[in-house]
Every structure is written in structure tokens, then in C-alpha cells.
Design an enzyme around this catalytic site. Structure first.
Site, PDB file in Angstrom:
ATOM      1  N   ASN A  42       0.841  -1.203   0.000  1.00 33.30           N
ATOM      2  CA  ASN A  42       0.000   0.000   0.000  1.00 33.30           C
ATOM      3  C   ASN A  42       0.875   1.251   0.000  1.00 33.30           C
ATOM      4  O   ASN A  42       1.953   1.290   0.590  1.00 33.30           O
ATOM      5  CB  ASN A  42      -1.029  -0.005   1.142  1.00 33.30           C
ATOM      6  CG  ASN A  42      -0.459  -0.251   2.524  1.00 33.30           C
ATOM      7  OD1 ASN A  42       0.561  -0.898   2.684  1.00 33.30           O
ATOM      8  ND2 ASN A  42      -1.136   0.266   3.530  1.00 33.30           N
ATOM      9  N   GLU A  44       0.340   5.290   0.536  1.00 28.96           N
ATOM     10  CA  GLU A  44      -0.613   6.325   0.964  1.00 28.96           C
ATOM     11  C   GLU A  44      -0.225   7.689   0.416  1.00 28.96           C
ATOM     12  O   GLU A  44       0.837   7.858  -0.181  1.00 28.96           O
ATOM     13  CB  GLU A  44      -0.695   6.308   2.494  1.00 28.96           C
ATOM     14  CG  GLU A  44      -1.211   4.965   2.994  1.00 28.96           C
ATOM     15  CD  GLU A  44      -1.407   4.884   4.491  1.00 28.96           C
ATOM     16  OE1 GLU A  44      -0.895   5.749   5.230  1.00 28.96           O
ATOM     17  OE2 GLU A  44      -2.082   3.918   4.920  1.00 28.96           O
ATOM     18  N   CYS A  53      -4.136   0.501  -2.414  1.00 30.89           N
ATOM     19  CA  CYS A  53      -4.004  -0.723  -1.628  1.00 30.89           C
ATOM     20  C   CYS A  53      -2.930  -1.636  -2.210  1.00 30.89           C
ATOM     21  O   CYS A  53      -2.607  -1.562  -3.407  1.00 30.89           O
ATOM     22  CB  CYS A  53      -5.332  -1.482  -1.612  1.00 30.89           C
ATOM     23  SG  CYS A  53      -6.601  -0.742  -0.572  1.00 30.89           S
ATOM     24  N   GLU A  55      -3.142  -4.812  -2.829  1.00 31.39           N
ATOM     25  CA  GLU A  55      -3.688  -5.707  -3.851  1.00 31.39           C
ATOM     26  C   GLU A  55      -3.732  -5.007  -5.207  1.00 31.39           C
ATOM     27  O   GLU A  55      -3.464  -5.611  -6.249  1.00 31.39           O
ATOM     28  CB  GLU A  55      -5.108  -6.162  -3.479  1.00 31.39           C
ATOM     29  CG  GLU A  55      -5.205  -6.950  -2.182  1.00 31.39           C
ATOM     30  CD  GLU A  55      -5.467  -6.077  -0.959  1.00 31.39           C
ATOM     31  OE1 GLU A  55      -4.922  -4.953  -0.896  1.00 31.39           O
ATOM     32  OE2 GLU A  55      -6.194  -6.531  -0.064  1.00 31.39           O
ATOM     33  N   CYS A  88     -10.155  -5.213   1.282  1.00 29.00           N
ATOM     34  CA  CYS A  88     -11.279  -4.276   1.415  1.00 29.00           C
ATOM     35  C   CYS A  88     -12.281  -4.538   0.290  1.00 29.00           C
ATOM     36  O   CYS A  88     -11.996  -5.273  -0.654  1.00 29.00           O
ATOM     37  CB  CYS A  88     -10.764  -2.838   1.377  1.00 29.00           C
ATOM     38  SG  CYS A  88     -10.213  -2.301  -0.252  1.00 29.00           S
TER      39      CYS A  88
HETATM   40  N1  THU Z   1      -5.236  -1.494   2.735  1.00 32.41           N
HETATM   41  C1  THU Z   1      -4.706  -2.344   1.783  1.00 32.41           C
HETATM   42  O1  THU Z   1      -3.588  -2.129   1.299  1.00 32.41           O
HETATM   43  N2  THU Z   1      -5.463  -3.400   1.395  1.00 32.41           N
HETATM   44  C2  THU Z   1      -6.692  -3.698   1.882  1.00 32.41           C
HETATM   45  O2  THU Z   1      -7.336  -4.620   1.402  1.00 32.41           O
HETATM   46  C3  THU Z   1      -7.229  -2.936   3.019  1.00 32.41           C
HETATM   47  C4  THU Z   1      -6.532  -1.680   3.337  1.00 32.41           C
HETATM   48  C5  THU Z   1      -4.441  -0.321   3.141  1.00 32.41           C
HETATM   49  C6  THU Z   1      -5.021   1.003   2.719  1.00 32.41           C
HETATM   50  C7  THU Z   1      -4.403   1.934   3.723  1.00 32.41           C
HETATM   51  O3  THU Z   1      -3.118   2.333   3.253  1.00 32.41           O
HETATM   52  C8  THU Z   1      -4.218   1.082   4.968  1.00 32.41           C
HETATM   53  O4  THU Z   1      -4.341  -0.262   4.543  1.00 32.41           O
HETATM   54  C9  THU Z   1      -5.225   1.363   6.064  1.00 32.41           C
HETATM   55  O5  THU Z   1      -6.511   1.330   5.576  1.00 32.41           O
END
Ligand code: THU
Length: 129
Positions: A42, A44, A53, A55, A88
Site C-alpha cells: 500500500n 498512501e 491498496c 492488492e 477491502c
Molecule cells: N489497505 C490495503 O492495502 N489493502 C486492503 O485490502 C485494506 C486496506 C491499506 C489502505 C491503507 O493504506 C491502509 O491499509 C489502512 O486502511
């Protein structure tokens, strides 16, 4: 490649996650229909919705190198407080685009045992065109 090896690839790329805001690191590793492995973490952003994310990163890498189907995707994230990071909602739909009935989704947190799901378990009655 074994499930353990794919989980290791996800665990390794998780260390590269850029998460100054949530501090929640996630790593994902895909084995595709050609037997190739693709990873993502991930990333940000100060403008929060622009973050992506793990994935999504792994899926982009797969598509960019010619992979068409996800055979297995391993996702490593979360810990004692949150439990393992299951994909998610948006990522379930992203996985769905490149999944079939045989696609396996393996989830693991820091310390605990891992679980394997099918996409139908994580995203029943999913949307397709
Ligand atoms: N996140 C992911 O990388 N994958 C997911 O399936 C759920 C959330 C990340 C997004 C964000 O950077 C952090 O987790 C917190 O939500």
C-alpha cells in the site's frame, strides 16, 4: 511456488509499504496463470483518497507483465488488534476482475495462522459485465 513462499513474498514487500498516515502496512503477492509472481504494497498520500491498496499494486504489476488470471493472491497485514487484513471491498472487486472459481485468496496477519478463501466467500453475488 508453495503457499508459504507466496506468503513470504507478500511479507517481504509489506516492509516497503508507504504508510505515514495509517501506519498500517499491507503486502500482496500474486501468482498468475503463467506461473509468474507479482507483488504490491500500500502507498498512501497526504490527500487520503489517492492512496492505493497493496492488492491494487500487485494486480497492476500482473497486468503490466501480461498476466491474465489470478491463481492465488496472498495478503499479509494487520496484527493482534485488528486481526488479519482481509481485502477491502474495492479490492475484492479488483480481484474479481481477474479471478475464477479456482482462485485462492490467502490471508495472514503478523503472528497467526493463515486462512484461505475463494472469491465467492469474500464477494458473493459479485458484479460482472
Ligand atoms: N489497505 C490495503 O492495502 N489493502 C486492503 O485490502 C485494506 C486496506 C491499506 C489502505 C491503507 O493504506 C491502509 O491499509 C489502512 O486502511
Amino acid at each position: 511456488m508453495t503457499d508459504e513462499e507466496l506468503l513470504d513474498a507478500a511479507r517481504t514487500v509489506r516492509e516497503m509499504a508507504y504508510t505515514p498516515y495509517s501506519k498500517f502496512r499491507v503486502g500482496a503477492a500474486i501468482i498468475d496463470d503463467h506461473g509468474n509472481v507479482h507483488v504490491g504494497c500500500n502507498v498512501e498520500n497526504a490527500a487520503y483518497p489517492q492512496g492505493s491498496c497493496a492488492e491494487a499494486g500487485a494486480i497492476s504489476a500482473m497486468v503490466a507483465s501480461g498476466g491474465q488470471r489470478i491463481v492465488t493472491i496472498a495478503v499479509v497485514g494487520g496484527g493482534e488488534k485488528t486481526g488479519a487484513c482481509t481485502p477491502c471491498g474495492g479490492c475484492r472487486q479488483r480481484i474479481s476482475e481477474f479471478a475464477d472459481e479456482a482462485t485462492r485468496i490467502i490471508i495472514k496477519d503478523n503472528d497467526n495462522e493463515w486462512h484461505t478463501y475463494s472469491l465467492a466467500e469474500l464477494l458473493p453475488s459479485s458484479f460482472h459485465l
